[in-house]
Scaffold this motif. Structure first.
Motif, PDB file in Angstrom:
ATOM      1  N   LEU B 118      68.674 -56.221  43.816  1.00  0.00           N
ATOM      2  CA  LEU B 118      69.995 -55.921  44.390  1.00  0.00           C
ATOM      3  C   LEU B 118      71.113 -56.379  43.454  1.00  0.00           C
ATOM      4  O   LEU B 118      72.129 -55.689  43.314  1.00  0.00           O
ATOM      5  CB  LEU B 118      70.141 -56.584  45.771  1.00  0.00           C
ATOM      6  CG  LEU B 118      69.228 -56.021  46.870  1.00  0.00           C
ATOM      7  CD1 LEU B 118      69.412 -56.781  48.180  1.00  0.00           C
ATOM      8  CD2 LEU B 118      69.509 -54.539  47.104  1.00  0.00           C
ATOM      9  N   GLU B 121      71.524 -53.760  41.017  1.00  0.00           N
ATOM     10  CA  GLU B 121      72.279 -52.621  41.565  1.00  0.00           C
ATOM     11  C   GLU B 121      73.775 -52.891  41.516  1.00  0.00           C
ATOM     12  O   GLU B 121      74.571 -52.003  41.185  1.00  0.00           O
ATOM     13  CB  GLU B 121      71.878 -52.373  43.024  1.00  0.00           C
ATOM     14  CG  GLU B 121      70.547 -51.711  43.221  1.00  0.00           C
ATOM     15  CD  GLU B 121      70.541 -50.269  42.771  1.00  0.00           C
ATOM     16  OE1 GLU B 121      69.475 -49.813  42.333  1.00  0.00           O
ATOM     17  OE2 GLU B 121      71.602 -49.611  42.818  1.00  0.00           O
ATOM     18  N   THR B 124      75.047 -52.250  38.209  1.00  0.00           N
ATOM     19  CA  THR B 124      75.202 -50.813  37.950  1.00  0.00           C
ATOM     20  C   THR B 124      76.491 -50.286  38.583  1.00  0.00           C
ATOM     21  O   THR B 124      77.208 -49.477  37.999  1.00  0.00           O
ATOM     22  CB  THR B 124      74.003 -50.041  38.559  1.00  0.00           C
ATOM     23  OG1 THR B 124      72.805 -50.647  38.095  1.00  0.00           O
ATOM     24  CG2 THR B 124      74.039 -48.582  38.191  1.00  0.00           C
ATOM     25  N   LEU B 125      76.777 -50.762  39.779  1.00  0.00           N
ATOM     26  CA  LEU B 125      77.908 -50.188  40.524  1.00  0.00           C
ATOM     27  C   LEU B 125      79.254 -50.796  40.117  1.00  0.00           C
ATOM     28  O   LEU B 125      80.252 -50.082  40.020  1.00  0.00           O
ATOM     29  CB  LEU B 125      77.705 -50.403  42.031  1.00  0.00           C
ATOM     30  CG  LEU B 125      76.575 -49.581  42.655  1.00  0.00           C
ATOM     31  CD1 LEU B 125      76.150 -50.163  43.986  1.00  0.00           C
ATOM     32  CD2 LEU B 125      77.026 -48.138  42.833  1.00  0.00           C
ATOM     33  N   LEU B 126      79.299 -52.110  39.906  1.00  0.00           N
ATOM     34  CA  LEU B 126      80.589 -52.771  39.652  1.00  0.00           C
ATOM     35  C   LEU B 126      80.707 -53.350  38.246  1.00  0.00           C
ATOM     36  O   LEU B 126      81.789 -53.751  37.830  1.00  0.00           O
ATOM     37  CB  LEU B 126      80.820 -53.893  40.672  1.00  0.00           C
ATOM     38  CG  LEU B 126      81.032 -53.481  42.124  1.00  0.00           C
ATOM     39  CD1 LEU B 126      81.254 -54.717  42.987  1.00  0.00           C
ATOM     40  CD2 LEU B 126      82.215 -52.539  42.277  1.00  0.00           C
ATOM     41  N   ALA B 146      89.715 -54.980  43.919  1.00  0.00           N
ATOM     42  CA  ALA B 146      89.778 -54.398  45.271  1.00  0.00           C
ATOM     43  C   ALA B 146      88.532 -53.590  45.587  1.00  0.00           C
ATOM     44  O   ALA B 146      88.470 -52.938  46.629  1.00  0.00           O
ATOM     45  CB  ALA B 146      91.013 -53.512  45.386  1.00  0.00           C
ATOM     46  N   ARG B 147      87.554 -53.590  44.677  1.00  0.00           N
ATOM     47  CA  ARG B 147      86.336 -52.806  44.934  1.00  0.00           C
ATOM     48  C   ARG B 147      85.236 -53.731  45.435  1.00  0.00           C
ATOM     49  O   ARG B 147      85.148 -54.891  45.022  1.00  0.00           O
ATOM     50  CB  ARG B 147      85.907 -52.067  43.670  1.00  0.00           C
ATOM     51  CG  ARG B 147      86.964 -51.064  43.224  1.00  0.00           C
ATOM     52  CD  ARG B 147      86.432 -50.089  42.223  1.00  0.00           C
ATOM     53  NE  ARG B 147      85.983 -50.749  41.001  1.00  0.00           N
ATOM     54  CZ  ARG B 147      85.095 -50.224  40.169  1.00  0.00           C
ATOM     55  NH1 ARG B 147      84.549 -49.063  40.451  1.00  0.00           N
ATOM     56  NH2 ARG B 147      84.747 -50.863  39.075  1.00  0.00           N
ATOM     57  N   ARG B 148      84.415 -53.220  46.303  1.00  0.00           N
ATOM     58  CA  ARG B 148      83.433 -54.049  46.979  1.00  0.00           C
ATOM     59  C   ARG B 148      82.158 -53.240  47.176  1.00  0.00           C
ATOM     60  O   ARG B 148      82.201 -52.022  47.358  1.00  0.00           O
ATOM     61  CB  ARG B 148      84.035 -54.446  48.346  1.00  0.00           C
ATOM     62  CG  ARG B 148      83.247 -55.418  49.147  1.00  0.00           C
ATOM     63  CD  ARG B 148      84.086 -55.864  50.350  1.00  0.00           C
ATOM     64  NE  ARG B 148      83.292 -56.711  51.228  1.00  0.00           N
ATOM     65  CZ  ARG B 148      82.556 -56.255  52.225  1.00  0.00           C
ATOM     66  NH1 ARG B 148      82.540 -54.964  52.484  1.00  0.00           N
ATOM     67  NH2 ARG B 148      81.854 -57.089  52.978  1.00  0.00           N
ATOM     68  N   VAL B 149      81.031 -53.950  47.135  1.00  0.00           N
ATOM     69  CA  VAL B 149      79.753 -53.292  47.415  1.00  0.00           C
ATOM     70  C   VAL B 149      79.008 -54.136  48.441  1.00  0.00           C
ATOM     71  O   VAL B 149      78.906 -55.344  48.297  1.00  0.00           O
ATOM     72  CB  VAL B 149      78.905 -53.158  46.129  1.00  0.00           C
ATOM     73  CG1 VAL B 149      77.485 -52.728  46.471  1.00  0.00           C
ATOM     74  CG2 VAL B 149      79.521 -52.157  45.185  1.00  0.00           C
ATOM     75  N   ASP B 150      78.525 -53.471  49.485  1.00  0.00           N
ATOM     76  CA  ASP B 150      77.780 -54.160  50.534  1.00  0.00           C
ATOM     77  C   ASP B 150      76.301 -53.762  50.422  1.00  0.00           C
ATOM     78  O   ASP B 150      75.919 -52.656  50.790  1.00  0.00           O
ATOM     79  CB  ASP B 150      78.355 -53.751  51.894  1.00  0.00           C
ATOM     80  CG  ASP B 150      77.612 -54.433  53.049  1.00  0.00           C
ATOM     81  OD1 ASP B 150      76.652 -55.190  52.770  1.00  0.00           O
ATOM     82  OD2 ASP B 150      78.001 -54.215  54.202  1.00  0.00           O
ATOM     83  N   LEU B 151      75.513 -54.675  49.867  1.00  0.00           N
ATOM     84  CA  LEU B 151      74.073 -54.437  49.784  1.00  0.00           C
ATOM     85  C   LEU B 151      73.339 -55.455  50.661  1.00  0.00           C
ATOM     86  O   LEU B 151      72.286 -55.980  50.291  1.00  0.00           O
ATOM     87  CB  LEU B 151      73.592 -54.530  48.330  1.00  0.00           C
ATOM     88  CG  LEU B 151      74.188 -53.508  47.356  1.00  0.00           C
ATOM     89  CD1 LEU B 151      73.582 -53.677  45.965  1.00  0.00           C
ATOM     90  CD2 LEU B 151      73.939 -52.079  47.842  1.00  0.00           C
ATOM     91  N   LEU B 156      71.785 -51.864  54.303  1.00  0.00           N
ATOM     92  CA  LEU B 156      70.819 -51.008  53.601  1.00  0.00           C
ATOM     93  C   LEU B 156      69.833 -50.385  54.589  1.00  0.00           C
ATOM     94  O   LEU B 156      69.472 -49.208  54.462  1.00  0.00           O
ATOM     95  CB  LEU B 156      70.064 -51.829  52.549  1.00  0.00           C
ATOM     96  CG  LEU B 156      70.914 -52.265  51.355  1.00  0.00           C
ATOM     97  CD1 LEU B 156      70.129 -53.228  50.469  1.00  0.00           C
ATOM     98  CD2 LEU B 156      71.362 -51.055  50.542  1.00  0.00           C
ATOM     99  N   ALA B 159      71.598 -47.547  56.409  1.00  0.00           N
ATOM    100  CA  ALA B 159      71.766 -46.371  55.545  1.00  0.00           C
ATOM    101  C   ALA B 159      70.433 -45.662  55.323  1.00  0.00           C
ATOM    102  O   ALA B 159      70.369 -44.419  55.282  1.00  0.00           O
ATOM    103  CB  ALA B 159      72.360 -46.810  54.206  1.00  0.00           C
ATOM    104  N   THR B 160      69.376 -46.442  55.195  1.00  0.00           N
ATOM    105  CA  THR B 160      68.062 -45.823  54.987  1.00  0.00           C
ATOM    106  C   THR B 160      67.647 -45.035  56.220  1.00  0.00           C
ATOM    107  O   THR B 160      67.166 -43.898  56.128  1.00  0.00           O
ATOM    108  CB  THR B 160      67.005 -46.917  54.681  1.00  0.00           C
ATOM    109  OG1 THR B 160      67.471 -47.688  53.587  1.00  0.00           O
ATOM    110  CG2 THR B 160      65.656 -46.309  54.358  1.00  0.00           C
TER     111      THR B 160
END
Lengths: 477, 174
Positions: B118, B121, B124-126, B146-151, B156, B159-160
């Motif tokens: 994770l 990931e 990769t994203l941020l 101001a960008r955020r990722v919720d893993l 998850l 979303a799956t």
């Protein structure tokens, strides 16, 4: 999702792994301005995570690193700093399949009937594409509505687009709902998608009650966008309806009738969104692309070579102040294949549905009516009924000038004929379904009040076979 | 005033009789006419009453049919909504169980490797400058400006589950 991943530099294959944005620069009405975005496109689908739950939206405008998002559920209670905005990387897609049948959803496809979200065979973009003209098959075979005036005089054909032009206060919704409840075709299966746009809640309750039988039998998809729902959702509603219909028609082989009511509300939503996007207004404030926007919807109907199903579209339009030159009916008239016009004058005589037969026309009727399609006498008797109604209109005008008592016998017969046609053929109960045979027999019975020599558009053989015989001697006189 | 000559009374008797007969005939004709007109009026009234009754019966039947159709439609709708609500309840139960199982992953042996994946990931994203924190229910949340990722594991899992809607629908279609 693959196109998204190709486009975004920092994408992930993990479901749900998406960057969310918290740089909310403005909240105005239903609009959010989000900063610090990159790679976002127009009409992109958006999720807005709030402390109260998930909301949905669509990108209206993109300006350098700022995106303007219209939130379907509104922005009430939202404060910047407590919102996460996630861009889907593509316009709205829906799952298409038979799971839609028997369901009642809002204008963007979320269930209103308490059931689970709708699942399907695959994802499809709601924006869709008009049919490839090379792949089109000409419409043929009728869709029988059970409404005499339409079946007899403006026959709807599978794959046709035939709008109903009306004005406020007339029973166009009752007629559209009656068609949705009764229509059938000779194909293997017949389904209806009813897209309600901008309807008051009382009308929505009426539509739901009236179409319950068809919903229960799993032949109907009901998409309901109420008058107080967001304008942007109203723009999606007909597209969603057509996307569902295309799958049922061209992949499941069904004949699908799509009723869209009211397209004037839809066009007003287009105008509202266009203003929010600061586009240059054209006629009466509508955007200059209204014609191509409407064509993009109407041209999604038809039949496709090598496939069984068809998509037939009946849009309902209310003409503001009865003005047929208003941009919405005007542009619709250029695209569609005829029109059914409702008239306040006929409604005032107590006739339902109050169709102005002489202003109405189904341009494709000849492809779906007559020998081998409906009944061999259909086209001739229809032409005769209309010709006689045209003569009756002249007789009525003459009667207004000189008085009915001063008219000749033939003109008086035409006035009697008009009343007979209105009462025995055109007038019908809102819950009454008539077979085509019954309808055409009623047309012959109405023609029976005219002197025989006036029946010039039907052959003597047909007259002998179809005209009710008991009065023949009197007519001959 | 002089009285009639004697014998005149007898002479007028036939006239009286004739007048009387004509009057009686006229009375009988009037009575007959009255009876005929009364019978016509009664028949007409009966016809009208019958027509009114027929119309009332027809209106009543139509109203009753419409009412019955509406009641039946509403009952069918209620039954259909119960069925749909049962499906939604099944879906929510499944979601709750999947979320509970996802949270249990925290105690599994594979959890450290999952966390590494994770974090990868997030990179990769941020990008590598992102600030990463472990979520209380497992998994990570990360932010950069101001960008955020919720893993997080619940996000998850949700979303799956959403991406497997076809399989979820098999709960009530098979």
């Amino acid at each position: 999702m693959s196109e998204l991943r190709d486009r975004e530099p920092h994408a992930s294959a993990l479901p749900g792994a998406r960057v969310s944005h918290r740089d909310i620069r403005a909240i105005r009405g239903p609009l959010l301005t989000v900063g610090g975005v990159e790679g976002v496109g127009w009409d992109e689908s958006v999720e807005v995570e709030t402390p109260d739950g998930l909301r949905h939206g669509l990108v209206l405008d993109v300006d350098s690193d700022q995106a303007t998002v219209q939130v379907f559920e509104g922005t009430e209670g939202l404060t910047s700093g407590a919102i996460d905005v996630r861009f889907d990387g593509r316009p709205l897609h829906i799952e298409v399949g038979t799971g839609w049948l028997g369901r009642v959803c809002n204008g963007r496809g979320a269930p209103l009937d308490g059931g689970p979200p709708i699942t399907g065979d695959r994802l499809a973009p709601v924006a869709g594409w008009p049919l490839n003209p090379v792949e089109r098959e000409p419409p043929h075979e009728p869709v029988l509505t059970g409404v005499s005036v339409i079946d007899a005089l403006t026959t709807l054909v599978r794959g046709q687009k035939l709008p109903i032009f009306s004005v406020a206060g007339l029973p166009h919704l009752a007629l559209a709902t009656q068609i949705a409840a009764q229509a059938t075709s000779a194909g293997s299966s017949f389904m209806v998608v009813f897209a309600a746009m901008g309807l008051p809640h009382a009308d929505i309750a009426y539509v739901r009650d009236r179409l319950e039988a068809r919903t229960a039998s799993g032949e109907l998809v009901l998409l309901l966008n109420a008058a107080d729902d967001p304008a942007i959702e109203r723009i999606l509603t007909p597209r969603l309806a057509l996307t569902v219909a295309e799958h049922l028609a061209f992949e499941q082989g069904a004949d699908v009738l799509v009723i869209m009511s009211d397209m004037t509300s839809y066009a007003e939503a287009v105008r509202e969104v266009s203003a929010a996007r600061r586009e240059i207004p054209a006629r009466r404030g509508y955007p200059g692309y209204l014609y191509s926007d409407l064509a993009g919807l109407y041209e999604r109907c038809g039949r496709v070579r090598g496939r069984d199903g068809s998509v037939t579209v009946v849009p309902v339009l209310t003409m503001p102040a009865g003005d047929i030159t208003h941009p919405v009916p005007d542009l619709t008239g250029y695209i569609t294949e005829g029109q059914v016009v409702l008239s306040p004058e006929i409604a005032s005589r107590g006739v339902y549905p109050p169709v102005d037969t002489l202003s109405s026309l189904s341009r494709l009727m000849r492809l779906g009516a007559g020998k081998d399609h409906t009944r061999d006498d259909h086209l001739d008797v229809s032409a005769q009924v209309l010709a006689a109604l045209a003569h009756a209109r002249q007789s009525a005008a003459l009667a207004e000038l000189v008085g009915a008592s001063a008219l000749g016998e033939t003109d008086r017969a035409y006035l009697t004929y008009r009343d007979t046609v209105e009462q025995r053929l055109l007038h019908q109960g809102q819950g009454e379904t008539r077979t085509l045979d019954d309808t055409l027999d009623r047309a012959w019975a109405a023609l029976g009040v005219l002197p025989r020599q006036e029946l010039t558009m039907v052959s003597p053989e047909m007259i002998a076979r179809r005209l009710p015989g008991e009065d023949a001697g009197v007519r001959d006189g | 005033m002089r009285s009639l000559p004697s014998g005149s009374s007898a002479a007028a008797a036939p006239l009286r009789a004739a007048i009387h007969d004509r009057a009686a005939a006229a009375a009988r004709a009037t009575a007959g006419e009255a009876e005929r007109r009364a019978a016509e009026m009664i028949a007409d009234a009966e016809r009208q009453a019958s027509a009114i009754a027929d119309r009332a019966v027809e209106a009543g039947r139509t109203a009753a049919q419409a009412d019955a159709a509406q009641r039946s439609a509403r009952e069918r709708r209620r039954a259909h909504e119960l069925q749909l609500a049962a499906r939604e309840s099944l879906r929510r139960d499944l979601e709750a169980r999947v979320l509970a199982l996802a949270v249990e992953l925290r105690t599994g042996q594979e959890y450290p490797r999952l966390m590494d994946a994770l974090r990868g990931e997030v990179g990769t994203l941020l990008g590598p400058e992102a600030t990463i924190e472990e979520h209380p229910d497992g998994g990570v949340v990360a932010s950069l400006g101001a960008r955020r990722v919720d893993l997080s594991l619940p996000s998850l899992a949700r979303a799956t589950l959403e991406s497997m809607s076809g399989e979820v629908a098999e709960l009530w279609t098979t």
